[in-house]
Design an enzyme around this catalytic site. Structure first.
Site, PDB file in Angstrom:
ATOM      1  CG  HIS A   1      -0.286   0.005   2.501  1.00  0.00           C
ATOM      2  ND1 HIS A   1       0.491  -1.064   2.865  1.00  0.00           N
ATOM      3  CD2 HIS A   1      -0.125   1.082   3.355  1.00  0.00           C
ATOM      4  CE1 HIS A   1       0.813  -0.599   4.223  1.00  0.00           C
ATOM      5  NE2 HIS A   1       0.518   0.666   4.381  1.00  0.00           N
TER       6      HIS A   1
ATOM      7  CB  ALA B   1      -1.576  13.733   3.791  1.00  0.00           C
ATOM      8  CB  SER B   2      -1.944   8.892   2.956  1.00  0.00           C
ATOM      9  OG  SER B   2      -1.945   8.336   4.499  1.00  0.00           O
ATOM     10  CG  ASN B   3      -7.645   8.035   6.319  1.00  0.00           C
ATOM     11  OD1 ASN B   3      -8.756   7.851   5.615  1.00  0.00           O
ATOM     12  ND2 ASN B   3      -7.753   7.645   7.590  1.00  0.00           N
TER      13      ASN B   3
ATOM     14  CB  VAL C   1     -11.292   4.435  13.544  1.00  0.00           C
ATOM     15  CG1 VAL C   1     -12.774   4.654  14.476  1.00  0.00           C
ATOM     16  CG2 VAL C   1     -11.270   4.261  12.314  1.00  0.00           C
ATOM     17  CB  SER C   2      -6.549   2.135  14.819  1.00  0.00           C
ATOM     18  OG  SER C   2      -5.342   1.444  13.879  1.00  0.00           O
ATOM     19  N   GLY C   3      -6.028   2.196  11.589  1.00  0.00           N
ATOM     20  CA  GLY C   3      -6.008   1.473  10.357  1.00  0.00           C
ATOM     21  C   GLY C   3      -5.675  -0.034  10.495  1.00  0.00           C
ATOM     22  CG  HIS C   4      -2.493  -0.707  12.035  1.00  0.00           C
ATOM     23  ND1 HIS C   4      -1.681  -1.014  11.062  1.00  0.00           N
ATOM     24  CD2 HIS C   4      -2.047   0.608  12.006  1.00  0.00           C
ATOM     25  CE1 HIS C   4      -0.796  -0.209  10.494  1.00  0.00           C
ATOM     26  NE2 HIS C   4      -1.060   0.976  11.024  1.00  0.00           N
TER      27      HIS C   4
ATOM     28  CG  ASP D   1      -0.521  -4.378  10.895  1.00  0.00           C
ATOM     29  OD1 ASP D   1       0.014  -4.124  11.836  1.00  0.00           O
ATOM     30  OD2 ASP D   1      -1.628  -3.817  10.282  1.00  0.00           O
TER      31      ASP D   1
END
Lengths: 554, 554
Positions: free
Chosen positions: A74, A234-236, A364-367, A196
């Site tokens: 990603h 920025a990337s979300n 919220v987290s991305g993980h 992860d």
């Protein structure tokens, strides 16, 4: 190769196992090497002057003929950021999903490398054959769109690398993670899972990104009389989409501020990952044409980065946006460990200007948390677990989850960057070590700042420098000029005249004594100067500035 | 004083309102000044080489004849740490409770000042008359024993300063906070309340210290086969007491490690604040005489401080304690903001050595949360609120709590360090500004590292230094030797020979040209060297090292 015996697969992480950042792993089978991800890390506090860290790729350079390509999971910096540096040395094709390639393209363009590197867009479900490997891209969810897990098929077995992921049953854009495919692959047999570990210490499930959208709705409906500034990553792009949707619903115009955010948004909307209703986006210069309560700014700087747009606004040095007493600033992010104080500083600065600040329930987290990790393990049922993407404590937490699921502890492999893991159905073993670690990038220099330079910078930062210069007559060694003393970063000289006067006096006597005694060995003179001045300064100040004696000869 | 009109009270905070740390506030009425607390602050990350920060006391020095004494609320460094430095300039008596004086005495002893300063032990309920002021000490609870709030009675009205406090109905040692006395004082009328803001962002109540004792009990009973190492704050004597009690109950011997902890424990047990059962405490050298599972170490370093005992154990450089695979390390603390990464580093190091680590539910704060703050406001009903002890955001959160209780927003005063607040029953107003801020202590030097030196250190840290030396003939200005180039912290020279060669070549040409043209103005020569070398280096490396040209004359 005419081996009668089947070879083993080698898994060689070159980064990413000591910290969150700099992810890069080589997979090697006989004459084929493929590399998953190629990320950077941001410097630690004690890496003075360093812009960023990239992985040591000595091993790949030493085996350059066998390296077939990069597979990128990603478009986050800790997975793609080192590409422009690494590709200069190892120019092989890059495989990734559409948005990821879009972001990589932009990055390569900034480095004038766009025409020099092959990139190939891969779709979910597509398989890429490269050397002995076949690699399949599997849909996942993450805090950036188009994230993929990779199923890496080798003659020694199948390895699944999750990339960074979470399970989002109701993502903002596109499909949920392809759990069915994970199940299918699992049924066929998985040799190893590289999963992860970022949130492996956290119980439960990570919430869906849509939850943040609901929070935005209630914030916008509660604050109809204020300008709203939302700071986020920025990337979300999904986050940005939700802010835009909410702004549109409440009749607000949207301004995007911050270079990296403008870049990503333009890439994402060009490629169709972001849907901006007509007449919603305006330029920052147009802000003055609308009432405050009809505008929203989306901005970078949610981590307190001193040069990002939000910091500049909070410090009153942003050229186009001034914080106003009635502004509402929403931090749509949690501070990444290490950034807490920088974020607090901005919040204090904003409050001091009588702005409102909201920083709860807006992220919220991305993980994946523990329950999601259990789900992936249960779908794949790997023979071996290799927790990746995290500090030791995060990976250990994942190891705990795997053990809880009943995995044999011997099959849970805690390896380190640089380890060469040989693995197949018969066993797994670390059989060697290759160079791994951080290469410092400082300005244009890659790797020219090493440990010696870094130690000098630390010394200079702590205690400053004293330079002692003297000129000697060639041959006779007679003292012609000096010793002159110059210091920087040591003490404020005007306030310490007597100290420096005493030091000068001491040196005069010492150097005269040396030259009177006919000592002409520069090494000896320098050592004596260092020792006597160092001792004097330590006694007087309890400091140890760097002392550099320089001798000239005429 | 023959004023017909009654004077106003001046409240002048000299520190403590921009960050948590460096608490010191002057109260002034006519010819009397008293000072509450005299703390230090630990340096921020960008204060290179600084050991600690102490307040700027210019105002007190300028009014030294009127300063009557220091009142110290409790024995934490951010309330007492600057005393040894400040007392050298303003030698007036110190008033505090018994343990606080004990800790101050130890500190003054270290600075050889014990015979030079008057200290007076004050009991709760006791009133001290000093100049126009009367000061009463009121029992509170905090993460150190013998903490006091102060009721400061002046002709202009009564100010209550809470110090650092929480409400603990069941403290480990001594009584609960004297809420009755707060109520009584409140009934008589309070002009202003200066209340601790540290936890004002947190809803609810801070738990009793005894809760941690319960957690220890369950940890000790769950881990009967391991050595236990508990890291906590040196000054939290009640915490240490609970660890000792639990150790005693489970038949374990206790070792105390870490200089500051050994000091505080010896002071506390000498003064009767700590009760150690016979034969419980052993020396670290005796550890080998007991089975691991019959020992407990209590140690400093819970904040990841690199030189503290726990860090040295985790790094394998502690002279007497080695971490063993079966050790259980309990962090009885939360990371203070800014220390998160340092704490994580130690946890990772411990895990890597196969030790177990527990860091949840093993700490309670020493500061009041919102419900406790409401309680104190409701008992005192002050006319004015002056939130203290915290960053702006913490103080603003307390202001929010005060407003929620119905206080007039005009009566909630958000002031800054250095503000001169004039206050009485008729009003409150900032009428001036006095010097306030951090004075840097570096080694033995107090204040000799100022902004210029700090800026130089930052510059040196980021980019290193290049020194250019040359010797000129006096009079003619002919170049006799050099230019020689020496660099430190810039680039690793052996790896950058061509860069430095080019720089040398450029300088040779430039300096020869200058001297050939008969230019003898040293200032001009230095500027030209700086400019041309600076430009060259920037173009080649995008770095801006400090460039120091030094000219000698023979």
């Amino acid at each position: 190769m005419a081996n009668t015996k089947k070879s083993k697969l080698k898994i060689i992480p070159l980064g990413g196992l000591e910290a969150i950042g700099m992810n890069i792993t080589a997979f090697e089978y006989e004459d084929s090497i493929i590399v998953v991800d190629c990320g950077l890390a941001f410097p630690e506090d004690d890496m003075y002057g360093i812009d960023l860290c990239i992985p040591d790729i000595t091993y790949l350079k030493d085996n350059i003929d066998r390296v077939k390509g990069f597979f990128i999971t990603h478009g986050h910096e800790d997975h793609i950021g080192a590409l422009p540096y690494v590709l200069r040395e190892i120019n092989v094709p890059i495989y990734a999903t559409k948005l990821t390639i879009g972001i990589i393209d932009h990055k390569l363009g900034e480095h004038n490398m766009l025409n020099k590197v092959k990139r190939k867009v891969v779709k979910y479900g597509q398989h890429i054959n490269l050397g002995c490997f076949r690699v399949e891209f599997i849909k996942t969810n993450h805090s950036i769109q188009d994230a993929a897990a990779l199923a890496i098929y080798s003659p020694a077995g199948t390895v699944v690398h999750t990339g960074d992921f979470k399970v989002d049953y109701t993502p903002v854009y596109g499909d949920a993670i392809d759990l069915q495919r994970f199940g299918e692959i699992g049924k066929k047999g998985v040799l190893a899972l590289m999963c992860d570990s970022t949130n492996a210490e956290r119980p439960g499930f990570t919430m869906t990104e849509r939850k943040v959208g609901k929070t935005f709705e209630s914030i916008f409906s509660d604050h109809t009389h204020q300008r709203i500034i939302v700071a986020t990553f920025a990337s979300n792009v999904d986050r940005v989409q939700q802010i835009i949707n909410t702004a549109y619903k409440f009749g607000r115009k949207v301004v995007v501020e911050g270079r990296s955010m403008v870049n990503i948004i333009s890439i994402a909307s060009e490629l169709g990952y972001l849907n901006i209703p007509d007449n919603t986006l305006i330029e920052v210069d147009q802000l003055k044409n609308y009432p405050d309560e009809k505008t929203v700014l989306i901005t970078t700087g949610s981590q307190g980065e001193p040069l990002a747009a939000l910091s500049r606004m909070a410090n009153g040095i942003h050229r186009k946006v001034k914080i106003q007493p009635n502004d509402l600033i929403v931090f749509s992010s949690n501070p990444i460990p290490g950034n807490e104080k920088a974020v607090s500083k901005i919040i204090n600065d904003l409050y001091r200007q009588s702005a409102d600040v909201i920083f709860q329930d807006t992220h919220v987290s991305g993980h994946a948390c523990q329950e999601e990790i259990k789900l992936i393990y249960s779908l794949l049922h790997p023979k071996y677990a290799i927790p990746v993407h995290g500090e030791f404590k995060h990976r250990k937490a994942q190891a705990g989850v795997a053990a809880e699921l009943g995995m044999d502890k011997e099959h849970i492999l805690m390896i380190s960057s640089g380890d060469v893991l040989e693995i197949d159905e018969d066993g797994a073993e670390v059989v060697g070590k290759v160079p791994a670690g951080s290469v410092f990038v400082d300005g244009l220099g890659v790797g020219d700042v090493g440990n010696i330079v870094m130690r000098d910078r630390q010394h200079l930062a702590e205690d400053g420098i004293i330079i002692v210069v003297l000129t000697l007559q060639g041959g006779s060694g007679q003292l012609l000029a000096g010793p002159d003393i110059v210091s920087r970063g040591f003490v404020y000289v005007r306030g310490s005249e007597s100290l420096m006067d005493e030091a000068q006096h001491l040196l005069n006597e010492h150097v005269t004594d040396l030259t009177d005694r006919g000592i002409t060995d520069w090494g000896k003179i320098k050592t004596e100067i260092k020792d006597s001045l160092g001792e004097f300064v330590w006694k007087k100040t309890k400091r140890r500035p760097m002392i550099i004696p320089i001798i000239m000869e005429v």
